[in-house]
Design an enzyme around this catalytic site. Structure first.
Site, PDB file in Angstrom:
ATOM      1  CD  GLU A  86       9.226  17.870  10.542  1.00 50.71           C
ATOM      2  OE1 GLU A  86       9.173  18.543  11.593  1.00 50.71           O
ATOM      3  OE2 GLU A  86       9.014  16.639  10.501  1.00 50.71           O
ATOM      4  CB  SER A 119      -0.323   3.623   4.100  1.00 46.20           C
ATOM      5  OG  SER A 119       0.431   3.723   2.910  1.00 46.20           O
ATOM      6  CE  LYS A 141       2.804  11.064   6.590  1.00 50.52           C
ATOM      7  NZ  LYS A 141       2.700  10.307   5.318  1.00 50.52           N
TER       8      LYS A 141
HETATM    9  C1  LIG Z   1       3.654   9.386   4.847  1.00 52.22           C
HETATM   10  C2  LIG Z   1       3.128   8.183   4.224  1.00 52.22           C
HETATM   11  C3  LIG Z   1       3.741   6.925   4.403  1.00 52.22           C
HETATM   12  C4  LIG Z   1       5.014   6.730   5.162  1.00 52.22           C
HETATM   13  O1  LIG Z   1       4.968   7.049   6.518  1.00 52.22           O
HETATM   14  P1  LIG Z   1       5.009   5.927   7.655  1.00 52.22           P
HETATM   15  O2  LIG Z   1       5.230   6.707   8.891  1.00 52.22           O
HETATM   16  O3  LIG Z   1       6.135   4.999   7.334  1.00 52.22           O
HETATM   17  O4  LIG Z   1       3.710   5.233   7.628  1.00 52.22           O
HETATM   18  C5  LIG Z   1       3.149   5.811   3.831  1.00 52.22           C
HETATM   19  N1  LIG Z   1       2.022   5.912   3.091  1.00 52.22           N
HETATM   20  C6  LIG Z   1       1.403   7.100   2.893  1.00 52.22           C
HETATM   21  C7  LIG Z   1       0.165   7.129   2.068  1.00 52.22           C
HETATM   22  C8  LIG Z   1       1.934   8.271   3.443  1.00 52.22           C
HETATM   23  O5  LIG Z   1       1.330   9.446   3.233  1.00 52.22           O
END
Ligand SMILES: *Cc1c(COP(=O)(O)O)cnc(C)c1O
Length: 405
Positions: free
Chosen positions: A123, A388, A101
Site C-alpha cells: 500500500e 532521508s 526507501k
Molecule cells: C517515507 C519517508 C520518511 C519516513 O519513513 P521512515 O520509515 O521513518 O524513515 C522519511 N523521509 C523520507 C524522505 C521519506 O520518504
C-alpha cells in the site's frame, strides 16, 4: 558497550529474538494464514541473508544502480553561521529515486525474486513507498500492485503517474475514508489471496516479524557507510546523530551504525500543530503500548483504544505508531526521542536550501531543524543529520501554503 543491561557488542544477534521481539515489542500478531506466509518469508530471509550470492548481488546493485555509497556533506556555511558545532549530512537524497526507501525495496524485491515470486504487493499513502517499490519491481521484472486510497490518488497525482510509468498497477481503494488505513487493509486482503505467487513489501521497520528485522538490515547500509565515511573525513566519530522517525526506517538505518559507540542518538518525531491528540504524530513521546498492523509497539490511541487520527505537515511521518525497535530503544534510553513542529520544519527547509544548496524533503527537514537546535545548545562537537530524501516533491505545497521565506 553495555547500556542498561543490554550488551551492544552482541545486539544485532540478540535483537530481535527468533520470534521477532525487541523486549516486549514486535512479534507477529496476524491471522493463521498470514502467519504461515510470514514464516515462509522469515525462513527464506534467514537463509538468503547469509548467502554470498545474495549479498554480492545486493552490493553490486547498490553501487551500479542506486549510486551508493551516498556521500556525507559537511554543512560548512550553516555550521559557521551557528557558531560552535560542525553539522554534517548523510545524503540519502542522492540515493536513486531521491530517498532512502529504495534501500529496503531493492532488498525486498531481490528476496521476492529468490523466493520465486512473480509479484510484489504494497500500500502507499503519499506514494513514496509505492514509487520506490515500483522502481525495484521494474528493475527485477516483477509485477507490482500498489493499493492506494481514492482520496490519496487525487492528492498525489505526480507519484501516481510515476508508478504507472514504471509499470505498476495502482489499485484504487474506495472503502471508508479512502486513505492509508483502508489501503493497508485492501493490500493485506489481496496478499492473503495471492501469497503463493506474491510477497507483501512493507515500507518501514513496521508490521509483523520479520519485516522490522529485514527492513532494518537493508537500511543499515546507511549507518555502516556513514560511520566509516565520518571517521575518514574527520578522524573521529560524531558526537551526535539525528534522524526523523515516521515508521522509523531511515532512523534505524543510521542508528544501527552507532548504537555500540559513545554517540548520542536522537530520533525526531513530528509535533505538527501542537500537543493536542490529532494535531501531531509523535507516538513515542505521547503514546502508550498497543498492538496494531500486526505488531506490538507504542502507539497513539483514541478513546476506544483504536489507532488515533494523526497529523504532520510531512505525509511520510504521519503514522500513529513507530517500529517496535524504536519503542524498545526508547524504553531503554539508548535513543532519545524528541519532537519538532511544522513551523520549525519549514524554517529548516528554507535554511538548508539557502545556506547549503540542498532542498531537503519535508520529512528530513524535521531532523535538520533538530540538528540546528542542538548546534545552538552545544558548546562544541559535531552532529550528523540523516537527510532521508530530497524536497522536490514538497516544493509546490510549501510555496502554496507558506510562501517563500
Ligand atoms: C517515507 C519517508 C520518511 C519516513 O519513513 P521512515 O520509515 O521513518 O524513515 C522519511 N523521509 C523520507 C524522505 C521519506 O520518504
Amino acid at each position: 558497550m553495555e547500556f542498561n543491561n543490554v550488551n551492544f557488542d552482541t545486539y544485532f544477534k540478540n535483537y530481535p529474538d527468533e520470534n521477532g521481539f525487541f523486549g516486549k515489542y514486535g512479534g507477529a500478531y496476524v491471522s493463521p494464514e498470514l502467519q504461515k506466509a510470514m514464516v515462509e518469508i522469515n525462513d527464506a530471509y534467514q537463509t538468503i541473508c547469509k548467502s554470498a550470492k545474495f549479498i554480492n548481488e545486493l552490493r553490486r546493485i547498490r553501487k551500479e544502480f542506486q549510486g551508493r555509497p551516498t556521500p556525507i556533506s559537511h554543512l560548512e556555511r550553516l555550521s559557521n553561521k551557528l557558531g560552535n558545532v560542525q553539522l554534517y549530512a548523510k545524503r540519502e537524497d542522492l540515493n536513486h529515486t531521491g530517498a532512502h526507501k529504495l534501500n529496503h525495496c531493492m532488498g525486498e524485491v531481490l528476496l521476492a525474486k529468490y523466493m520465486g515470486k512473480k509479484k510484489v504487493i504494497a500500500e502507499t499513502g503519499a506514494g513514496q513507498h509505492g514509487v520506490a517499490l515500483a522502481t525495484a519491481a521494474a528493475y527485477f521484472g516483477l509485477e507490482c500492485d500498489i493499493y492506494m486510497g481514492a482520496v490519496d490518488i487525487k492528492k498525489q497525482a505526480p507519484n501516481v503517474a510515476r508508478m504507472k510509468i514504471l509499470g505498476a498497477r495502482v489499485v484504487e481503494v474506495t472503502d471508508g475514508l479512502q486513505t492509508l488505513k483502508e489501503a493497508v487493509d485492501a493490500a493485506f486482503a489481496a496478499y492473503c489471496r495471492e501469497y503463493k505467487d506474491a510477497i507483501y513489501c512493507i515500507g518501514s521497520v513496521l508490521g509483523p516479524h520479520p519485516f522490522p528485522l529485514m527492513v532494518r538490515d537493508f537500511q543499515s547500509v546507511i549507518g555502516i557507510e556513514a560511520r566509516a565515511q565520518f571517521l575518514e573525513m574527520t578522524g573521529e566519530l560524531p558526537d551526535a546523530v539525528v534522524a526523523c522517525v515516521g515508521g522509523g526506517s531511515n532512523a534505524m538505518g543510521l542508528f544501527s551504525g552507532f548504537l555500540n559507540d559513545p554517540v548520542d542518538i536522537y530520533g525526531i518525531e513530528p509535533l505538527g500543530k501542537g500537543t493536542t491528540l490529532g494535531d501531531h504524530a509523535a507516538s513515542l513521546k505521547y503514546g502508550e503500548e498497543g498492538i496494531m498492523h500486526g505488531f506490538n509497539s507504542i502507539m497513539l490511541k483514541d478513546e476506544n483504544g483504536e489507532p488515533a487520527p494523526v497529523y504532520s505537515v510531512a505525509s511520510g511521518l504521519d503514522y500513529p505508531s513507530s517500529g517496535p525497535e524504536h519503542a524498545f530503544l526508547h524504553d531503554l534510553g539508548r535513543v532519545k526521542y524528541d519532537v519538532i513542529n511544522d513551523e520549525e520544519t519549514i524554517d529548516a527547509f528554507f535554511e538548508l536550501s539557502r545556506m547549503e544548496g540542498i532542498i531537503p524533503a519535508i520529512e528530513s527537514s524535521h531532523a535538520v531543524a533538530y540538528g540546528i537546535k542542538l548546534a545552538k545548545t552545544l558548546k562544541k562537537g559535531s552532529v550528523l543529520i540523516n537527510l532521508s530524501g530530497r524536497g522536490d516533491k514538497d516544493m509546490d505545497y510549501i510555496i502554496e501554503k507558506y510562501g517563500i521565506r
